[in-house]
Design an enzyme around this catalytic site. Structure first.
Site, short mmCIF file in Angstrom:
data_model
loop_
_atom_site.label_atom_id
_atom_site.label_comp_id
_atom_site.label_asym_id
_atom_site.label_seq_id
_atom_site.Cartn_x
_atom_site.Cartn_y
_atom_site.Cartn_z
N ARG A 65 20.07 -11.09 -1.64
CA ARG A 65 18.69 -10.93 -1.19
C ARG A 65 18.49 -11.34 0.27
O ARG A 65 17.71 -10.74 1.00
CB ARG A 65 17.75 -11.81 -2.03
CG ARG A 65 17.28 -11.14 -3.27
CD ARG A 65 16.33 -12.04 -4.04
NE ARG A 65 16.30 -11.64 -5.42
CZ ARG A 65 15.53 -10.66 -5.89
NH1 ARG A 65 14.72 -10.02 -5.09
NH2 ARG A 65 15.56 -10.34 -7.15
N HIS A 109 -1.92 -4.48 -6.50
CA HIS A 109 -1.37 -4.71 -7.83
C HIS A 109 -2.30 -4.06 -8.86
O HIS A 109 -3.52 -4.22 -8.77
CB HIS A 109 -1.25 -6.21 -8.09
CG HIS A 109 -0.59 -6.52 -9.40
ND1 HIS A 109 0.76 -6.36 -9.61
CD2 HIS A 109 -1.10 -6.94 -10.57
CE1 HIS A 109 1.05 -6.68 -10.86
NE2 HIS A 109 -0.06 -7.04 -11.46
C1 GAR Z 1 0.73 1.55 -7.83
O1 GAR Z 1 0.02 1.68 -9.03
C2 GAR Z 1 0.80 0.10 -7.41
O2 GAR Z 1 -0.36 -0.63 -7.71
C3 GAR Z 1 1.95 -0.38 -8.24
O3 GAR Z 1 2.89 0.66 -8.17
C4 GAR Z 1 2.20 1.91 -8.02
C5 GAR Z 1 2.78 2.62 -6.81
O4 GAR Z 1 2.27 3.92 -6.70
N1 GAR Z 1 2.47 -1.61 -7.72
C6 GAR Z 1 2.99 -2.57 -8.47
O5 GAR Z 1 3.09 -2.48 -9.68
C7 GAR Z 1 3.47 -3.77 -7.70
N2 GAR Z 1 3.72 -4.85 -8.58
P1 GAR Z 1 2.39 4.69 -5.32
O6 GAR Z 1 3.84 4.65 -4.89
O7 GAR Z 1 1.97 6.10 -5.69
O8 GAR Z 1 1.47 4.04 -4.33
#
Ligand code: GAR
Length: 201
Positions: A65, A109
């Site tokens: 990481r 989130h």
């Molecule tokens: C979104 O729903 C975001 O809130 C979630 O991933 C998706 C990405 O969609 N994020 C998480 O779960 C972070 N923990 P996108 O690539 O179409 O923006």
């Protein structure tokens, strides 16, 4: 002009919403879209919108990481962003990295935090029988999905909602919420923005 880098892992629909809002509103400049996966669909979308892209493939670092984050930091340094926006960035960042950007890094989130940190948020909201669900934009602090909440958008859960329908209904709320919160944040506004019954997309 405030310089924004957006970190993605997948389709990048939130990134698109952010870039569109910055390009049409002129209140910040999207200087880089950075993905940890060369196949992230958002990369092509960013290029189509004229935004510089970069990839730091976490798999090349084989679980180291520190080395991954060093490469992230070096790539970001070339674009000199003032603020980082995590937008569906699915790598957990170490306290070391987060601390360097604390106060200058936002995340979206898909739950009404502090509920349902981590994964499977829509399923967990349904299983809990929640009547309301939504999404949250918050400042990133070392603890996962923690940090000061800047904005939330919520909807009423319908009796026939499934995790899939909820995900599909929350995503447009994200696209409305995140640009509004970022614009306020750029202007130094950190009070809570709460959106209910908003017209989306
Ligand atoms: C979104 O729903 C975001 O809130 C979630 O991933 C998706 C990405 O969609 N994020 C998480 O779960 C972070 N923990 P996108 O690539 O179409 O923006």
């Amino acid at each position: 002009m405030t310089r924004i880098a957006v970190l993605i892992s997948g389709g990048g629909s939130n990134m698109v919403a952010l870039v569109r809002a910055m390009q049409s509103g002129g209140w910040a400049e999207p200087v880089l879209v950075l993905a940890n996966d060369p196949d992230a669909g958002g990369l092509q979308k960013a290029r189509a919108m004229g935004v510089q892209t970069a990839v730091v493939d976490h798999r090349a670092f084989k679980g180291d990481r520190g080395a991954f984050e060093k490469a992230l930091g070096d790539t970001l340094a070339t674009a000199k962003p003032d603020i980082l926006c995590l937008a569906g960035f699915m790598r957990v960042l170490t306290a070391d990295f987060v601390t360097k950007w604390e106060g200058r890094m936002l995340n979206i989130h898909p739950s009404l935090l502090p509920k349902y940190k981590g994964l499977h948020t829509h399923l967990r909201a349904l299983e809990a029988g929640d009547l309301q669900h939504g999404c949250t934009v918050h400042e990133v602090t070392p603890e996962l999905d923690d940090g000061p909440i800047l904005g939330q958008a919520m909807l009423d859960v319908a009796p026939d909602d499934t995790p899939e329908t909820l995900a599909a209904r929350v995503l447009p709320l994200e696209h409305t919420l995140y640009p509004r919160v970022l614009e306020r944040f750029v202007a130094g506004e950190k009070t809570l923005l709460s959106l209910r019954n908003v017209n989306v997309d």
